[in-house]
Write a protein that holds these residues in place. Structure first.
Motif, short mmCIF file in Angstrom:
data_model
loop_
_atom_site.label_atom_id
_atom_site.label_comp_id
_atom_site.label_asym_id
_atom_site.label_seq_id
_atom_site.Cartn_x
_atom_site.Cartn_y
_atom_site.Cartn_z
N LYS A 1 -3.55 33.33 65.65
CA LYS A 1 -4.36 32.94 66.80
C LYS A 1 -3.46 32.78 68.03
N TRP A 2 -3.94 33.31 69.14
CA TRP A 2 -3.15 33.39 70.37
C TRP A 2 -3.93 32.85 71.56
N LYS A 3 -3.21 32.26 72.49
CA LYS A 3 -3.79 31.80 73.76
C LYS A 3 -3.51 32.86 74.80
N THR B 1 -8.96 32.49 73.78
CA THR B 1 -8.10 32.74 72.63
C THR B 1 -8.47 34.08 71.99
N TRP C 1 0.51 36.76 75.54
CA TRP C 1 -0.21 35.84 74.68
C TRP C 1 0.79 34.93 74.00
N ARG C 2 0.44 33.66 73.90
CA ARG C 2 1.32 32.69 73.24
C ARG C 2 0.65 32.19 71.96
N LYS C 3 1.45 32.10 70.92
CA LYS C 3 0.95 31.67 69.61
C LYS C 3 0.30 30.31 69.77
N GLU C 4 -0.97 30.20 69.36
CA GLU C 4 -1.68 28.93 69.50
C GLU C 4 -1.29 27.96 68.40
N TYR C 5 -1.31 28.42 67.19
CA TYR C 5 -0.84 27.64 66.04
C TYR C 5 -0.69 28.57 64.86
#
Length: 122
Positions: free
Chosen positions: A29-31, A37, A116-120
């Protein structure tokens, strides 16, 4: 088992786990920069992505999947949520916990890129 065999087995296992972790790093999952997302997953050996929140929720960005083109890099056709069905020649690169998603159409006249940044973790 002598110490050389034990060392070799440990080195092999360590490299195998590191390779698996790096490959799995592209999935999850990515922001996106606009606050929505997206999720990425492996589909038929390719990278697939879908917007999972925001006003374009459910939009499939990599409809047929993007094939791997090298270490942590995928290249292929993609779609941008704000441009509907327009196809972009795209590149996705995994660098650490960031996905660099970029694409161009009309011979490079129209291009867009996002980080995109890794959300978790999954």
């Amino acid at each position: 088992m002598n110490k050389y065999k034990i060392t070799a087995v440990c080195a092999f296992l360590g490299l195998s786990l590191a390779a698996t972790a790096a490959h799995a790093g592209a999935y999850g999952k990515w922001k996106r920069p606009n606050g929505s997302t997206a999720k990425t997953w492996q589909c038929k050996g390719k990278l697939c992505a879908e917007v999972t929140s925001g006003d374009k929720k459910g939009f499939i960005m990599f409809k047929k999947g993007i094939p791997k083109e090298g270490k942590n890099t995928w290249k292929g056709l993609m779609n941008h949520p704000s441009m509907g069905s327009a196809n972009f020649n795209g590149t996705v690169k995994l660098v650490g916990r960031e996905l660099f998603v970029e694409g161009c159409m009309l011979g490079g006249l129209i291009c867009d890129e996002e980080v995109w940044r890794k959300e978790y973790l999954n």
